[in-house]
Design a protein around this motif. Structure first.
Motif, PDB file in Angstrom:
ATOM      1  N   UNK A   9       0.816  -1.215   0.000  1.00  0.00           N
ATOM      2  CA  UNK A   9       0.000   0.000   0.000  1.00  0.00           C
ATOM      3  C   UNK A   9       0.849   1.264   0.000  1.00  0.00           C
ATOM      4  N   UNK A  10       2.129   1.140   0.330  1.00  0.00           N
ATOM      5  CA  UNK A  10       3.033   2.283   0.346  1.00  0.00           C
ATOM      6  C   UNK A  10       3.613   2.583  -1.028  1.00  0.00           C
ATOM      7  N   UNK A  11       3.437   1.661  -1.964  1.00  0.00           N
ATOM      8  CA  UNK A  11       4.025   1.799  -3.295  1.00  0.00           C
ATOM      9  C   UNK A  11       3.266   2.831  -4.118  1.00  0.00           C
ATOM     10  N   UNK A  12       3.969   3.511  -5.010  1.00  0.00           N
ATOM     11  CA  UNK A  12       3.266   4.423  -5.928  1.00  0.00           C
ATOM     12  C   UNK A  12       2.367   3.637  -6.871  1.00  0.00           C
ATOM     13  N   UNK A  13       1.296   4.266  -7.310  1.00  0.00           N
ATOM     14  CA  UNK A  13       0.313   3.585  -8.137  1.00  0.00           C
ATOM     15  C   UNK A  13       0.918   3.085  -9.445  1.00  0.00           C
ATOM     16  N   UNK A  14       1.843   3.857 -10.026  1.00  0.00           N
ATOM     17  CA  UNK A  14       2.426   3.445 -11.303  1.00  0.00           C
ATOM     18  C   UNK A  14       3.211   2.144 -11.163  1.00  0.00           C
ATOM     19  N   UNK A  15       3.858   1.961 -10.003  1.00  0.00           N
ATOM     20  CA  UNK A  15       4.636   0.748  -9.789  1.00  0.00           C
ATOM     21  C   UNK A  15       3.715  -0.457  -9.602  1.00  0.00           C
ATOM     22  N   UNK A  16       2.651  -0.274  -8.847  1.00  0.00           N
ATOM     23  CA  UNK A  16       1.685  -1.359  -8.657  1.00  0.00           C
ATOM     24  C   UNK A  16       1.055  -1.749  -9.990  1.00  0.00           C
ATOM     25  N   UNK A  17       0.753  -0.766 -10.821  1.00  0.00           N
ATOM     26  CA  UNK A  17       0.161  -1.057 -12.123  1.00  0.00           C
ATOM     27  C   UNK A  17       1.148  -1.779 -13.028  1.00  0.00           C
ATOM     28  N   UNK A  18       2.417  -1.422 -12.943  1.00  0.00           N
ATOM     29  CA  UNK A  18       3.430  -2.106 -13.756  1.00  0.00           C
ATOM     30  C   UNK A  18       3.526  -3.581 -13.355  1.00  0.00           C
ATOM     31  N   UNK A  19       3.542  -3.835 -12.062  1.00  0.00           N
ATOM     32  CA  UNK A  19       3.583  -5.217 -11.584  1.00  0.00           C
ATOM     33  C   UNK A  19       2.286  -5.947 -11.939  1.00  0.00           C
ATOM     34  N   UNK A  20       1.179  -5.227 -11.863  1.00  0.00           N
ATOM     35  CA  UNK A  20      -0.096  -5.838 -12.200  1.00  0.00           C
ATOM     36  C   UNK A  20      -0.174  -6.223 -13.664  1.00  0.00           C
ATOM     37  N   UNK A  21       0.399  -5.417 -14.533  1.00  0.00           N
ATOM     38  CA  UNK A  21       0.419  -5.739 -15.966  1.00  0.00           C
ATOM     39  C   UNK A  21       1.131  -7.072 -16.192  1.00  0.00           C
ATOM     40  N   UNK A  22       2.246  -7.259 -15.502  1.00  0.00           N
ATOM     41  CA  UNK A  22       2.974  -8.526 -15.611  1.00  0.00           C
ATOM     42  C   UNK A  22       2.132  -9.667 -15.058  1.00  0.00           C
ATOM     43  N   UNK A  23       1.495  -9.443 -13.919  1.00  0.00           N
ATOM     44  CA  UNK A  23       0.658 -10.475 -13.298  1.00  0.00           C
ATOM     45  C   UNK A  23      -0.475 -10.884 -14.231  1.00  0.00           C
ATOM     46  N   UNK A  24      -1.094  -9.912 -14.880  1.00  0.00           N
ATOM     47  CA  UNK A  24      -2.189 -10.202 -15.792  1.00  0.00           C
ATOM     48  C   UNK A  24      -1.751 -11.086 -16.943  1.00  0.00           C
ATOM     49  N   UNK A  25      -0.589 -10.800 -17.477  1.00  0.00           N
ATOM     50  CA  UNK A  25      -0.102 -11.597 -18.603  1.00  0.00           C
ATOM     51  C   UNK A  25       0.358 -12.983 -18.167  1.00  0.00           C
ATOM     52  N   UNK A  59      -6.379  -6.381 -16.304  1.00  0.00           N
ATOM     53  CA  UNK A  59      -6.958  -7.281 -15.301  1.00  0.00           C
ATOM     54  C   UNK A  59      -5.991  -7.488 -14.139  1.00  0.00           C
ATOM     55  N   UNK A  60      -4.705  -7.559 -14.451  1.00  0.00           N
ATOM     56  CA  UNK A  60      -3.714  -7.687 -13.391  1.00  0.00           C
ATOM     57  C   UNK A  60      -3.573  -6.409 -12.576  1.00  0.00           C
ATOM     58  N   UNK A  61      -3.698  -5.265 -13.240  1.00  0.00           N
ATOM     59  CA  UNK A  61      -3.634  -3.992 -12.521  1.00  0.00           C
ATOM     60  C   UNK A  61      -4.740  -3.903 -11.487  1.00  0.00           C
ATOM     61  N   UNK A  62      -5.912  -4.448 -11.828  1.00  0.00           N
ATOM     62  CA  UNK A  62      -7.053  -4.434 -10.914  1.00  0.00           C
ATOM     63  C   UNK A  62      -6.692  -5.082  -9.581  1.00  0.00           C
ATOM     64  N   UNK A  63      -5.942  -6.157  -9.642  1.00  0.00           N
ATOM     65  CA  UNK A  63      -5.555  -6.880  -8.422  1.00  0.00           C
ATOM     66  C   UNK A  63      -4.491  -6.118  -7.644  1.00  0.00           C
ATOM     67  N   UNK A  64      -3.484  -5.642  -8.349  1.00  0.00           N
ATOM     68  CA  UNK A  64      -2.337  -5.046  -7.676  1.00  0.00           C
ATOM     69  C   UNK A  64      -2.626  -3.667  -7.085  1.00  0.00           C
ATOM     70  N   UNK A  65      -3.646  -2.983  -7.580  1.00  0.00           N
ATOM     71  CA  UNK A  65      -3.939  -1.653  -7.044  1.00  0.00           C
ATOM     72  C   UNK A  65      -4.736  -1.709  -5.741  1.00  0.00           C
ATOM     73  N   UNK A  66      -5.288  -2.877  -5.409  1.00  0.00           N
ATOM     74  CA  UNK A  66      -6.163  -2.978  -4.242  1.00  0.00           C
ATOM     75  C   UNK A  66      -5.483  -2.620  -2.919  1.00  0.00           C
ATOM     76  N   UNK A  67      -4.240  -3.071  -2.659  1.00  0.00           N
ATOM     77  CA  UNK A  67      -3.626  -2.678  -1.385  1.00  0.00           C
ATOM     78  C   UNK A  67      -3.552  -1.162  -1.208  1.00  0.00           C
ATOM     79  N   UNK A  68      -3.232  -0.453  -2.294  1.00  0.00           N
ATOM     80  CA  UNK A  68      -3.150   1.009  -2.197  1.00  0.00           C
ATOM     81  C   UNK A  68      -4.538   1.613  -1.940  1.00  0.00           C
ATOM     82  N   UNK A  69      -5.553   1.092  -2.634  1.00  0.00           N
ATOM     83  CA  UNK A  69      -6.903   1.628  -2.471  1.00  0.00           C
ATOM     84  C   UNK A  69      -7.487   1.301  -1.105  1.00  0.00           C
ATOM     85  N   UNK A  70      -7.142   0.142  -0.586  1.00  0.00           N
ATOM     86  CA  UNK A  70      -7.703  -0.278   0.695  1.00  0.00           C
ATOM     87  C   UNK A  70      -6.971   0.318   1.891  1.00  0.00           C
TER      88      UNK A  70
END
Length: 276
Positions: A9-25, A59-70
Motif C-alpha cells: 500500500x506504500x508503493x506508488x500507483x504506477x509501480x503497482x500497475x506495472x507489476x499488475x500488468x505482468x501479473x495479468x499476462x 486485469x492484473x492492474x485491478x488486483x495489484x492496485x487494491x492494497x493502495x486503495x484499501x
C-alpha cells in the motif's frame, strides 16, 4: 499476508500497475481455462484482438492496485458527469448506481463517499466477506470509511438498502455479477443468456430511485482514476425480465466505451451457486 498488503500500500500507483500488468499476462499465458474464457467472452462481444488485448494487463492492474486503495494514501480522482449525481441527489429519491466489472469498480464507491457521502448522503454497497480470514480483516477495514456503508448479502442487507434509498441516499451494485440461485433470471448479455440479478430492478421499482451508470477509468502511468457517470437513457420497463434485459444492455454500452478495461476473464456465464 496483512504485512505484505501494508507494504504494498506504500508503493506508488504506477509501480503497482506495472507489476499488475505482468501479473495479468502471467495468468493469461499459464492458465488455459482463464485464457479461453477471456478470449471467448471478448469474441461474444464482437471484438477484434486489437480491442481486447490491453485488457489482459489491465486485469492484473485491478488486483495489484487494491492494497493502495484499501490501505494506502488517497489516489487522484477526477470526475466526468458529476452533474448527474448532483441532480439526482437534489431530487431526493435515492440513487441506484450500477457499475459493471469495468476499470476499477472499487474506486467508484470510494470517490462518491469522499465527495458526497461525507455531506450526509452516504452510499451503501453489498458486501460478501472473503473466505480467507486475513483478507476478510483487510477488506472490512477498508470499507469502514466516512460516507460508505456496507450491507450483507442477505435479506437484512436488502432491507438496509431499501431503507437507505427511501431516505434519499445511494446504493451501489455490480449488476453483471452472477447472483445466487433464485435471485436472478436469464437475460442476454452480449448475445448469450446469462444468469442476471434482479435486485437492481427490484430496488428501483420498490423505491422509485434514480438510476445512474458509473465506472472508474484507470488512467495511464499511475495518474489516478476518472469516475464516469451517465444517466440511464430510458426508464426501466415494468415487467421484470424486460427490465433486467434493459440493464444488461446498459452495461454492454458502458463496456463497449472502454473494452480494454473490462474484466473479460470473469465467469459471467457460470451456473449460479446455491442460495445460503
Amino acid at each position: 499476508m496483512i504485512t505484505l498488503f501494508k507494504l504494498m500500500s506504500l508503493s506508488p500507483l504506477w509501480l503497482l500497475h506495472a507489476k499488475g500488468w505482468v501479473l495479468g499476462w502471467l495468468a493469461f499465458v499459464f492458465s488455459g481455462v482463464y485464457r479461453r474464457r477471456f478470449i471467448n467472452h471478448a469474441r461474444l462481444a464482437g471484438l477484434s484482438m486489437s480491442s481486447w488485448l490491453a485488457a489482459v494487463g489491465e486485469s492484473g492492474k485491478l488486483v495489484m492496485e487494491l492494497p493502495r486503495l484499501w490501505l494506502g494514501r488517497p489516489v487522484p480522482v477526477f470526475w466526468d458527469g458529476a452533474e448527474h449525481v448532483e441532480v439526482a441527489l437534489a431530487q431526493g429519491r435515492g440513487i441506484v448506481f450500477l457499475t459493471p466489472h469495468l476499470g476499477c469498480f472499487e474506486i467508484t464507491a470510494q470517490a462518491y463517499a469522499q465527495r458526497y457521502g461525507v455531506t450526509g448522503k452516504p452510499m451503501t454497497v453489498l458486501f460478501r466477506p472473503p473466505r480467507q480470514s486475513w483478507l476478510r480483516t483487510v477488506v472490512e477495514a477498508s470499507r469502514q470509511r466516512p460516507g460508505l456503508l456496507t450491507a450483507p448479502t442477505t435479506l437484512s442487507g436488502v432491507k438496509q438498502m431499501i431503507k437507505a434509498l427511501k431516505h434519499g441516499e445511494s446504493v451501489g451494485l455490480l449488476p453483471d455479477q452472477v447472483p445466487p440461485q433464485g435471485l436472478g433470471v436469464m437475460a442476454p448479455f452480449f448475445g448469450q443468456e446469462a444468469y442476471t440479478m434482479t435486485l437492481s430492478v427490484r430496488l428501483v421499482q420498490q423505491t422509485g430511485a434514480s438510476v445512474l451508470l458509473a465506472w472508474g477509468e484507470r488512467l495511464s502511468w499511475g495518474r489516478g482514476f476518472c469516475v464516469h457517470v451517465q444517466a440511464l437513457k430510458d426508464e426501466l420497463p415494468a415487467p421484470l425480465p424486460e427490465a433486467v434485459s434493459a440493464i444488461n444492455r446498459a452495461m454492454e454500452s458502458l463496456v463497449m466505451q472502454c473494452p480494454q478495461q473490462y474484466l473479460w476473464g470473469y465467469a459471467r456465464y457460470k451456473q449460479p451457486r446455491a442460495s445460503l
